[in-house]
Structure formats: structure tokens, C-alpha cells
Design an enzyme around this catalytic site. Structure first.
Site, PDB file in Angstrom:
ATOM      1  N   HIS A 170      37.090  54.750  42.458  1.00 22.47           N
ATOM      2  CA  HIS A 170      38.010  53.910  42.326  1.00 22.47           C
ATOM      3  C   HIS A 170      39.647  54.561  41.568  1.00 22.47           C
ATOM      4  O   HIS A 170      37.971  56.002  41.053  1.00 22.47           O
ATOM      5  CB  HIS A 170      38.065  52.730  41.426  1.00 22.47           C
ATOM      6  N   HIS A 219      40.452  55.277  38.404  1.00 15.54           N
ATOM      7  CA  HIS A 219      40.442  55.327  37.208  1.00 15.54           C
ATOM      8  C   HIS A 219      39.893  56.534  36.363  1.00 15.54           C
ATOM      9  O   HIS A 219      39.676  57.289  37.355  1.00 15.54           O
ATOM     10  CB  HIS A 219      39.415  54.649  36.365  1.00 15.54           C
ATOM     11  N   ASP A 268      38.196  58.146  34.390  1.00 14.28           N
ATOM     12  CA  ASP A 268      36.451  58.504  33.783  1.00 14.28           C
ATOM     13  C   ASP A 268      36.013  58.536  35.049  1.00 14.28           C
ATOM     14  O   ASP A 268      34.537  58.711  34.600  1.00 14.28           O
ATOM     15  CB  ASP A 268      36.340  58.057  32.228  1.00 14.28           C
ATOM     16  N   HIS A 269      36.862  58.567  36.262  1.00 13.01           N
ATOM     17  CA  HIS A 269      35.466  58.464  37.780  1.00 13.01           C
ATOM     18  C   HIS A 269      35.961  59.842  38.444  1.00 13.01           C
ATOM     19  O   HIS A 269      35.841  60.434  39.562  1.00 13.01           O
ATOM     20  CB  HIS A 269      35.804  56.932  38.430  1.00 13.01           C
ATOM     21  N   HIS A 308      37.091  45.151  39.819  1.00 12.04           N
ATOM     22  CA  HIS A 308      37.436  45.739  38.311  1.00 12.04           C
ATOM     23  C   HIS A 308      39.095  47.001  38.637  1.00 12.04           C
ATOM     24  O   HIS A 308      39.720  46.507  38.121  1.00 12.04           O
ATOM     25  CB  HIS A 308      36.205  47.260  38.907  1.00 12.04           C
ATOM     26  N   ASP A 341      32.534  50.563  38.726  1.00 15.35           N
ATOM     27  CA  ASP A 341      32.404  49.502  37.600  1.00 15.35           C
ATOM     28  C   ASP A 341      32.407  48.743  38.360  1.00 15.35           C
ATOM     29  O   ASP A 341      33.039  47.995  37.632  1.00 15.35           O
ATOM     30  CB  ASP A 341      33.565  50.111  36.680  1.00 15.35           C
ATOM     31  N   HIS A 369      28.164  54.186  34.414  1.00 18.58           N
ATOM     32  CA  HIS A 369      28.182  53.630  32.713  1.00 18.58           C
ATOM     33  C   HIS A 369      26.976  53.041  32.810  1.00 18.58           C
ATOM     34  O   HIS A 369      25.832  52.622  32.718  1.00 18.58           O
ATOM     35  CB  HIS A 369      29.297  52.510  32.450  1.00 18.58           C
TER      36      HIS A 369
END
Ligand code: ZN
Ligand code: FE
Length: 242
Positions: free
Chosen positions: A55, A57, A59-60, A113, A132, A170
Site C-alpha cells: 500500500h 503509506h 513507511d512502506h 487500511h 498492514d 510492524h
């Protein structure tokens, strides 16, 4: 047989390196950052040829551009989020495949998400990269989707072979578990797992990957009996301070 390495990044992200020793190909799943990934691949002598994003985001995807610049790898990610992942080379959706040498990953759409979130299921390896969507004893927050969508995702993932290893993005296990025991205080499997997780985290050990079997036994979101119950539990976890 695939080899999978865990690369911790940022405060609690896990970036996964999936390596096919036959072809020599390596895919990076959800690179939050480039530097620790490039260092780990170098240390192992693994050649990075692909990135798989679940996805959009940051942090990905934050490491996409720098890893591509360093390696020339091909980046695959969700077609529905292509506008938000400008580094994508290949857009995929439900039923599409990504291949790593001779290893096939089937793309599952698991929105909730984020609206276009996907997972990469490797049936021949009994492994799935879920980003996530599913966590150890938890699920992703509903930023761009509904409880009904997440309920459907949980049911679908629960139906995978129980031995399937689940690679979450995570280390949220301790916090998830603290909430989970309040949702299901009489679940013996959950209480046993929580004791193991507390001990592992005290030793600073990772608690991921998990398995479908373990989540079916202990995850209050996968175990929710209805959309309403999942919605209640998700709202309670969002407000939980444990
Ligand atoms: Zn996310
Ligand atoms: Fe994340």
C-alpha cells in the site's frame, strides 16, 4: 525454497527480503527505508531485483526510489494506488501474479487500511506478505475502508492453509496482545501466547512472522463473529491505552 530475511526499520517497521536461491532474485517487501535494506542485501550477497509494495503509506514505500536507483529493480504495487506511488513500474490487482524466479505470488485485494491495499500470497511457500492488514493479534486501522471490508479480509485470510506464515509489516504484537486479552479474557491460547510474547519482547526478540493457525486461535479481529463485533473491537483498540 524461498529464504526470507527480516530488516527492522524506523521505530517498529519490518521490511522483508524474499530471496529465491535458484534464480538469485530478491524482492524487497514494503521498504520503509533504503539504507538498511541495501546493507542487509549486501551482507547476504543477495541481488535485489524487485520491490513489492502492499500500500501507499510512506513507511512502506519510502525506500522505493533509492533502492531502485541503486539496483535497477522493478517495482510492483497496487493498481488502485498507483497515483500515490509514483515509483511503480507494474500495477497489479486481484488475481494478478508477481513472480520471483520460479516462485509465484498471487495478489489478493484486501482493502480497508487503505482503499487499494493488497497482499502477496505465495501458496507454494506457505507464506503471505500482508502489509498492514493483519498483525499478530491485531489488524490494521480502518483509514480508508470499512469494518465490513476488514471482516471480509479476516475471513479470507483465516481460510488460508493454517501453516501459512504471515509476514506483517510492524512489530505491534505486545500492544495488540494487551488489548486482545481484554477482548477475550477467557481465551487460554491467547493468554499462553501473551506470556510468550512478553518474554520474547523482554529479550528484544521479534514476534513476527506469525501463522494463520496462531491468529485463528488468538486474534480477536480474525475471531470476530460478525462485522459489528469487529467494528466494536477495532474502535475499542483505537481508544485502548494499555
Ligand atoms: Zn499503513
Ligand atoms: Fe505501516
Amino acid at each position: 525454497m524461498i529464504e526470507i530475511a527480516r530488516v527492522p526499520a524506523l521505530s517498529d517497521n519490518y521490511i522483508w527480503l524474499a530471496h529465491d536461491p535458484v534464480s538469485g532474485e530478491t524482492a524487497v517487501v514494503d521498504p520503509a527505508q533504503a539504507e538498511p535494506v541495501l546493507a542487509e542485501a549486501e551482507r547476504r550477497g543477495w541481488r535485489i531485483t524487485q520491490i513489492w509494495n502492499t500500500h501507499w503509506h510512506p513507511d512502506h514505500t519510502g525506500g522505493n526510489a533509492a533502492i531502485k536507483a541503486a539496483t535497477g529493480c522493478v517495482i510492483t504495487g497496487p493498481a488502485a494506488e498507483a497515483a500515490r506511488i509514483p515509483t511503480l513500474d507494474r500495477q497489479v490487482g486481484e488475481g494478478d501474479r508477481a513472480t520471483l524466479g520460479g516462485i509465484a505470488a498471487e495478489v489478493l485485494e484486501v482493502p480497508a487500511h487503505t482503499a487499494g491495499h493488497i497482499a502477496y500470497h505465495l501458496p507454494g511457500e506457505a507464506a503471505i506478505f500482508v502489509g498492514d492488514t493483519l498483525f499478530a493479534m491485531g489488524c490494521g486501522r480502518l483509514f480508508e475502508g470499512t469494518a465490513a471490508q476488514m471482516f471480509a479480509n479476516m475471513q479470507r485470510l483465516a481460510a488460508l492453509p493454517p501453516e501459512t506464515r504471515v509476514y506483517c509489516a510492524h512489530e505491534y504484537t505486545l500492544s495488540n496482545g494487551r488489548y486482545a486479552v481484554t477482548a477475550e479474557p477467557d481465551n487460554e491460547a491467547l493468554l499462553t501466547r501473551m506470556a510468550e510474547v512478553e518474554a520474547a519482547r523482554a529479550r528484544e526478540e521479534a514476534t513476527v512472522p506469525t501463522t494463520i493457525a496462531l491468529e485463528r486461535a488468538t486474534n480477536p479481529f480474525m475471531r470476530a463473529a460478525s462485522v459489528e463485533e469487529l467494528a466494536e473491537r477495532r474502535a475499542a483498540k483505537d481508544a485502548f491505552r494499555g
